[in-house]
Motif scaffolding. Structure first.
Motif, PDB file in Angstrom:
ATOM      1  N   TYR A 194       0.656  -1.010   0.205  1.00 24.58           N
ATOM      2  CA  TYR A 194       0.210   0.316   0.164  1.00 24.58           C
ATOM      3  C   TYR A 194       0.965   1.298   0.066  1.00 24.58           C
ATOM      4  N   LEU A 195       1.893   1.120   0.950  1.00 26.98           N
ATOM      5  CA  LEU A 195       2.579   2.429   0.607  1.00 26.98           C
ATOM      6  C   LEU A 195       3.696   3.236  -0.342  1.00 26.98           C
ATOM      7  N   ASP A 196       3.756   1.403  -0.911  1.00 29.78           N
ATOM      8  CA  ASP A 196       4.279   1.702  -2.633  1.00 29.78           C
ATOM      9  C   ASP A 196       3.405   2.174  -3.522  1.00 29.78           C
ATOM     10  N   TYR A 197       2.001   2.037  -3.171  1.00 38.52           N
ATOM     11  CA  TYR A 197       1.064   2.539  -3.780  1.00 38.52           C
ATOM     12  C   TYR A 197       1.103   4.471  -3.952  1.00 38.52           C
ATOM     13  N   VAL A 198       1.194   4.430  -2.568  1.00 39.21           N
ATOM     14  CA  VAL A 198       1.020   6.065  -1.957  1.00 39.21           C
ATOM     15  C   VAL A 198       2.221   7.140  -3.322  1.00 39.21           C
ATOM     16  N   ASP A 199       3.406   6.021  -2.799  1.00 32.52           N
ATOM     17  CA  ASP A 199       4.784   6.786  -2.962  1.00 32.52           C
ATOM     18  C   ASP A 199       4.320   6.999  -4.739  1.00 32.52           C
ATOM     19  N   ARG A 200       4.223   5.949  -5.272  1.00 35.56           N
ATOM     20  CA  ARG A 200       4.308   5.818  -7.312  1.00 35.56           C
ATOM     21  C   ARG A 200       3.331   6.935  -7.379  1.00 35.56           C
ATOM     22  N   LEU A 201       1.572   6.679  -6.310  1.00 32.22           N
ATOM     23  CA  LEU A 201       0.536   8.738  -6.506  1.00 32.22           C
ATOM     24  C   LEU A 201       0.891   9.529  -6.699  1.00 32.22           C
ATOM     25  N   VAL A 202       1.724   9.604  -5.195  1.00 32.66           N
ATOM     26  CA  VAL A 202       2.595  11.246  -5.401  1.00 32.66           C
ATOM     27  C   VAL A 202       3.765  11.220  -6.470  1.00 32.66           C
ATOM     28  N   ALA A 203       4.111  10.274  -7.235  1.00 35.33           N
ATOM     29  CA  ALA A 203       5.326  10.939  -7.708  1.00 35.33           C
ATOM     30  C   ALA A 203       5.179  11.287  -9.651  1.00 35.33           C
ATOM     31  N   ALA A 204       3.744  10.330  -9.427  1.00 38.01           N
ATOM     32  CA  ALA A 204       3.088  10.641 -10.395  1.00 38.01           C
ATOM     33  C   ALA A 204       2.696  12.262 -10.580  1.00 38.01           C
ATOM     34  N   ARG A 205       1.862  12.430  -9.775  1.00 35.74           N
ATOM     35  CA  ARG A 205       1.567  13.995 -10.227  1.00 35.74           C
ATOM     36  C   ARG A 205       2.141  15.452  -9.473  1.00 35.74           C
ATOM     37  N   ALA A 206       3.834  14.445  -8.866  1.00 38.43           N
ATOM     38  CA  ALA A 206       4.794  15.317  -9.335  1.00 38.43           C
ATOM     39  C   ALA A 206       5.285  15.872 -10.825  1.00 38.43           C
ATOM     40  N   LYS A 207       5.030  14.532 -12.059  1.00 38.93           N
ATOM     41  CA  LYS A 207       5.071  15.180 -12.929  1.00 38.93           C
ATOM     42  C   LYS A 207       3.655  15.132 -13.437  1.00 38.93           C
ATOM     43  N   ASP A 208       2.923  14.823 -13.263  1.00 40.92           N
ATOM     44  CA  ASP A 208       1.680  15.417 -14.271  1.00 40.92           C
ATOM     45  C   ASP A 208       0.718  16.084 -13.684  1.00 40.92           C
ATOM     46  N   PRO A 209       0.624  17.164 -12.245  1.00 41.97           N
ATOM     47  CA  PRO A 209      -0.493  17.629 -11.894  1.00 41.97           C
ATOM     48  C   PRO A 209      -1.627  17.437 -12.163  1.00 41.97           C
ATOM     49  N   GLN A 210      -2.966  17.175 -11.204  1.00 36.92           N
ATOM     50  CA  GLN A 210      -4.235  17.159 -11.746  1.00 36.92           C
ATOM     51  C   GLN A 210      -4.647  17.952 -10.771  1.00 36.92           C
ATOM     52  N   ASP A 211      -5.763  18.117 -10.923  1.00 35.53           N
ATOM     53  CA  ASP A 211      -7.156  19.294  -9.850  1.00 35.53           C
ATOM     54  C   ASP A 211      -6.976  18.280  -8.117  1.00 35.53           C
ATOM     55  N   ASP A 212      -6.345  18.022  -7.500  1.00 36.47           N
ATOM     56  CA  ASP A 212      -6.922  16.806  -6.579  1.00 36.47           C
ATOM     57  C   ASP A 212      -5.814  16.728  -5.350  1.00 36.47           C
ATOM     58  N   PHE A 213      -5.875  16.544  -4.119  1.00 41.63           N
ATOM     59  CA  PHE A 213      -5.182  16.915  -3.229  1.00 41.63           C
ATOM     60  C   PHE A 213      -4.187  16.184  -3.350  1.00 41.63           C
ATOM     61  N   THR A 214      -3.844  15.288  -3.630  1.00 45.41           N
ATOM     62  CA  THR A 214      -2.019  14.676  -3.551  1.00 45.41           C
ATOM     63  C   THR A 214      -1.433  15.919  -4.636  1.00 45.41           C
ATOM     64  N   SER A 215      -1.797  16.620  -5.429  1.00 42.02           N
ATOM     65  CA  SER A 215      -1.797  16.826  -6.462  1.00 42.02           C
ATOM     66  C   SER A 215      -1.130  18.528  -5.994  1.00 42.02           C
ATOM     67  N   LEU A 216      -1.956  19.133  -4.960  1.00 39.73           N
ATOM     68  CA  LEU A 216      -1.485  20.252  -3.986  1.00 39.73           C
ATOM     69  C   LEU A 216      -0.491  20.271  -2.862  1.00 39.73           C
ATOM     70  N   MET A 217      -1.028  18.871  -2.589  1.00 38.73           N
ATOM     71  CA  MET A 217       0.786  18.674  -1.137  1.00 38.73           C
ATOM     72  C   MET A 217       1.443  18.049  -2.003  1.00 38.73           C
ATOM     73  N   THR A 218       1.984  17.687  -3.114  1.00 38.78           N
ATOM     74  CA  THR A 218       3.040  17.429  -3.858  1.00 38.78           C
ATOM     75  C   THR A 218       3.859  18.794  -4.202  1.00 38.78           C
ATOM     76  N   SER A 219       2.664  19.389  -4.447  1.00 38.65           N
ATOM     77  CA  SER A 219       3.138  21.007  -4.981  1.00 38.65           C
ATOM     78  C   SER A 219       3.988  21.726  -3.854  1.00 38.65           C
ATOM     79  N   LEU A 220       3.742  21.280  -2.671  1.00 41.19           N
ATOM     80  CA  LEU A 220       4.386  21.808  -1.551  1.00 41.19           C
ATOM     81  C   LEU A 220       5.516  21.000  -0.816  1.00 41.19           C
ATOM     82  N   ILE A 221       6.149  20.166  -1.513  1.00 44.26           N
ATOM     83  CA  ILE A 221       7.586  19.434  -1.503  1.00 44.26           C
ATOM     84  C   ILE A 221       8.543  19.857  -1.667  1.00 44.26           C
ATOM     85  N   GLY A 222       9.009  20.119  -0.585  1.00 47.61           N
ATOM     86  CA  GLY A 222      10.947  21.123  -0.528  1.00 47.61           C
ATOM     87  C   GLY A 222      10.515  22.460   0.270  1.00 47.61           C
ATOM     88  N   ALA A 223       9.447  22.991  -0.005  1.00 47.73           N
ATOM     89  CA  ALA A 223       9.181  24.162   0.244  1.00 47.73           C
ATOM     90  C   ALA A 223       8.204  23.911   1.714  1.00 47.73           C
TER      91      ALA A 223
END
Length: 397
Positions: A194-223
């Motif tokens: 399950y953790l691997d799945y979520v990890d891959r979802l985060v990585a996918a949204r980092a490359k291709d953001p969508q209109d969802d919570f994962t994309s919003l949170m991923t955009s804050l990684i680093g900052a």
């Protein structure tokens, strides 16, 4: 007389209230050998502890890994401390930073926008089921709309919903419910998948953001956030939508049917939701660690001790809720329960949870006004350290 909590017994989740009442009266600060924790049972003490992170720390409080075997911990490796950076599991200043980030997705406008989507999901489910006249409320009615809404909010593809639900159930059992050693290893495998799945979802949204919570949170990684913090946030919000909210809905429907209060008049639904949460809360409490020695009611809780803040007991405290074992659909202060916590750790998704419960009761009451139990079917609860949920509930209409 029951002498201690016992998560292996049916009464622990289904009917603990006589036991909790005796504790409130005679031993308001109780040392539970079974839980390996001190327990605060009075409303005022639970609320004060929630509001005092300097004495009652949240750091590590959700990581119930003390129940895991050495072999299970080795299999989990660094993930044995899963949730270590989740917003409910840390103190300020990390908590302040994390909560600020998460709150961006839970604005009043964003929550309100989800109401129509959730109403539609409930209507569509009943369109399919209504003609059957019978169902298991837990597996066939209570969970699906919440799972789908949460998946859309997070950004989980519809094809993955069943996968996520199964694995969320497994990680709940692994960390928050006692399991035998062999079962722990099976659940650990599922959890790592399950953790691997979520990890891959985060990585996918980092490359291709969508209109969802994962994309919003991923955009804050680093900052503002780390990658691990985002993975844990997503994982735990999925738990709420896949498990906690549906459990509360099942508890509410069971209570309303038992009280012959079904269907609830629309104008009473909001308060009925609060009274159902008060009397049959899906969350039994929160763990904390004592930062210093804490003396209360003549009992000293040593620094470093695990402490359970029993919101279950607090919600039945006679000094706050007169005649607490009686269901009053119009109880004036029903919303003063602490099912969603209190203070800085008040659940960031509380407004969405309440919206889901209100909407579901409105739609179900209108569509299934003759809802009732199936005679002779047993009513059983899942066994858990911290949650109340039905294993099944056979209903017909």
């Amino acid at each position: 007389m029951i002498e201690d909590f016992d998560v292996g017994s049916d009464w622990h989740v289904a009917a603990p209230y006589d036991f909790l009442r005796r504790l409130r009266q005679d031993r308001p600060v109780f040392r539970s050998e079974h839980l390996g924790a001190y327990v605060l049972t009075r409303y005022a003490d639970v609320r004060a502890a929630y509001g005092d992170p300097r004495r009652f720390s949240s750091k590590g409080s959700l990581t119930i890994s003390r129940s895991l075997t050495r072999e299970t911990k080795e299999k989990l490796g660094e993930h044995g401390s899963f949730l270590s950076s989740f917003v409910a599991n840390v103190d300020p200043p990390d908590h302040t930073r994390l909560r600020r980030s998460v709150s961006r997705a839970f604005t009043p406008r964003a929550v309100a926008a989800m109401e129509q989507a959730f109403r539609r999901l409930n209507e569509e489910l009943l369109d399919r089921l209504e003609a059957r006249g019978r169902a298991d409320f837990v597996s066939e009615i209570g969970h699906e709309p919440s799972i789908k809404l949460t998946a859309r909010f997070i950004g989980v593809p519809e094809a993955d919903e069943a996968f996520v639900q199964a694995h969320v159930k497994d990680w709940f059992q692994l960390f928050l419910s006692p399991q035998p050693p062999d079962r722990q290893l099976e659940l650990a495998d599922s959890f790592l998948t399950y953790l691997d799945y979520v990890d891959r979802l985060v990585a996918a949204r980092a490359k291709d953001p969508q209109d969802d919570f994962t994309s919003l949170m991923t955009s804050l990684i680093g900052a503002e956030l780390t990658h691990r913090e985002v993975v844990e946030l997503i994982s735990t919000i999925l738990l709420g939508g896949n498990d906690t909210v549906p459990n509360q809905l099942g508890n509410a429907v069971l209570r309303l049917l038992r009280e012959d209060a079904w269907p609830v008049p629309p104008e009473l639904v909001p308060n009925a939701v609060e009274e159902c949460m008060r009397i049959d809360g899906a969350a039994l409490g929160s763990f904390r660690y004592a930062v210093t020695d804490v003396t209360s009611h003549g009992v000293t809780i040593p620094a470093g001790s695990l402490v359970l803040l029993s919101t279950d007991s607090a919600a039945h405290d006679e000094s706050v809720f007169p005649d607490p074992e009686r269901f009053l659909i119009d109880r004036p202060n029903a919303a003063e329960h602490m099912v969603f916590g209190y203070g800085i750790h008040f659940c960031v998704g509380a407004a969405l949870g309440r919206l889901q419960l209100r909407t579901a009761l409105e739609v179900l009451g209108r569509r299934l006004p003759r809802l009732r139990f199936v005679a002779g079917e047993p009513i059983a609860y899942r066994r858990s350290l911290v949650g109340r949920g039905l294993a099944a509930l056979a209903v017909e209409w």
